[in-house]
Design an enzyme around this catalytic site. Structure first.
Site, PDB file in Angstrom:
ATOM      1  CB  SER A  50      -0.909  -0.010   1.234  1.00 22.77           C
ATOM      2  OG  SER A  50      -1.775   1.100   1.250  1.00 22.77           O
ATOM      3  CB  CYS A  51       1.980   3.782  -1.515  1.00 24.94           C
ATOM      4  SG  CYS A  51       1.120   3.779  -3.109  1.00 24.94           S
ATOM      5  N   GLY A  52       0.273   5.881  -0.873  1.00 23.77           N
ATOM      6  CA  GLY A  52      -0.698   6.968  -0.873  1.00 23.77           C
ATOM      7  C   GLY A  52      -1.827   6.761  -1.863  1.00 23.77           C
TER       8      GLY A  52
END
Length: 285
Positions: A240-242
């Site tokens: 996951s990230c932004g």
């Protein structure tokens, strides 16, 4: 030119260096994509002949709530055909930040069943630092249409429900590519309306830590050590990230490190971080 065309276009892996690309640039069947986002999207230089893989434009689903959401198979296939990609093409993606959004292009193509794709190590900065040729950004691609066929693969891009289940699975690890400050909730999110912090049970591995001071990906052994430090013995990894972009840098690093059970959370923090009782958030490291 004959010597250049005699070289194999089969990438040696998911990552190619500038020498590999320079030796093949201009070869029929090779498509070079500039997958830059944000300010780098409007850079005035490009690798000669590069075509725009526009993650801020047509190559995201703008009807979705989260930015950079993967388009449907039909829309993705149409975008690839419009950019001249054939089923037999070889694609190399790069970006103007170094190694940031190009991995998203690589992962999207893989999710659509296309494997003849690689990321340029170090991107445009490394290409220019080596003294290689570039050109001014030109008009949009106007060449022949391609024959690209989308063959979606299940499980490479996943939703919040799948990630929620992974967080409760002792055999899986959910890794967050954001900075340590954002992961802890100590720095504000760049997108308004999102809660600060991270998913309970997720671990933090900022994507920039997979790269050396020169902007190139670290050797496979170092990558394996970096992932092992946060995932332990677990081999099934979710990223996951932004907004689902730099999570793909983790996917690239994990692939290079020898992991094979990999998935990217498409909505990432742009979805999870929205106010919702179904998606809990915790703060601190």
């Amino acid at each position: 030119m004959a010597a250049v065309r005699s070289r194999s276009l089969t990438p040696p892996g998911p990552l190619v260096d500038g020498d590999w690309l320079a030796e093949r640039l201009g070869t029929p069947g090779l498509v070079v994509f500039d997958a830059s986002v944000g300010a780098h999207r409007d850079a005035d230089r490009r690798i000669p002949g590069a075509r725009p893989f526009d993650l801020d434009g047509v190559l995201s689903d703008h009807d979705a709530a989260a930015p950079h959401t993967m388009p449907g198979a039909a829309d993705f296939a149409e975008a690839m055909r419009a950019l001249g990609v054939d089923d037999t093409s070889t694609v190399v993606a790069y970006d103007g930040a170094g190694l940031y959004s190009s991995a998203r292009a690589w992962w999207m193509l893989r999710a659509m069943g296309f494997d003849r794709v690689a990321v340029l190590d170090g991107g445009l900065p490394a290409w220019l630092a080596a003294g290689r040729t570039s050109e001014e950004q030109g008009p949009a691609y106007e060449g022949p249409r391609g024959t690209f066929t989308a063959r979606p693969r299940a499980g490479l891009l996943v939703d919040a429900a799948t990630v929620s289940a992974a967080l409760a699975d002792p055999a899986a690890a959910v890794l967050d590519a954001r900075t340590r400050e954002r992961f802890a909730g100590a720095a504000p999110e760049p997108r308004p309306g999102l809660r600060g912090g991270h998913m309970p049970g997720a671990a933090n591995l900022p994507f920039g830590e997979l790269q050396g001071p020169d902007g190139l990906m670290r050797p496979a052994a170092e990558l394996r050590t970096a992932f092992g430090a946060v995932a332990g013995e677990r081999e099934r990894l979710y990223f996951s990230c932004g907004s689902g972009v730099t999570a793909c840098v983790l996917a690239l690093g994990a692939d290079l490190a020898g992991y094979r059970e990999l998935a990217v959370y498409d909505g990432s923090w742009s979805e999870w971080g929205m106010p919702s009782p179904d998606r809990p958030v915790v703060q601190g490291s």
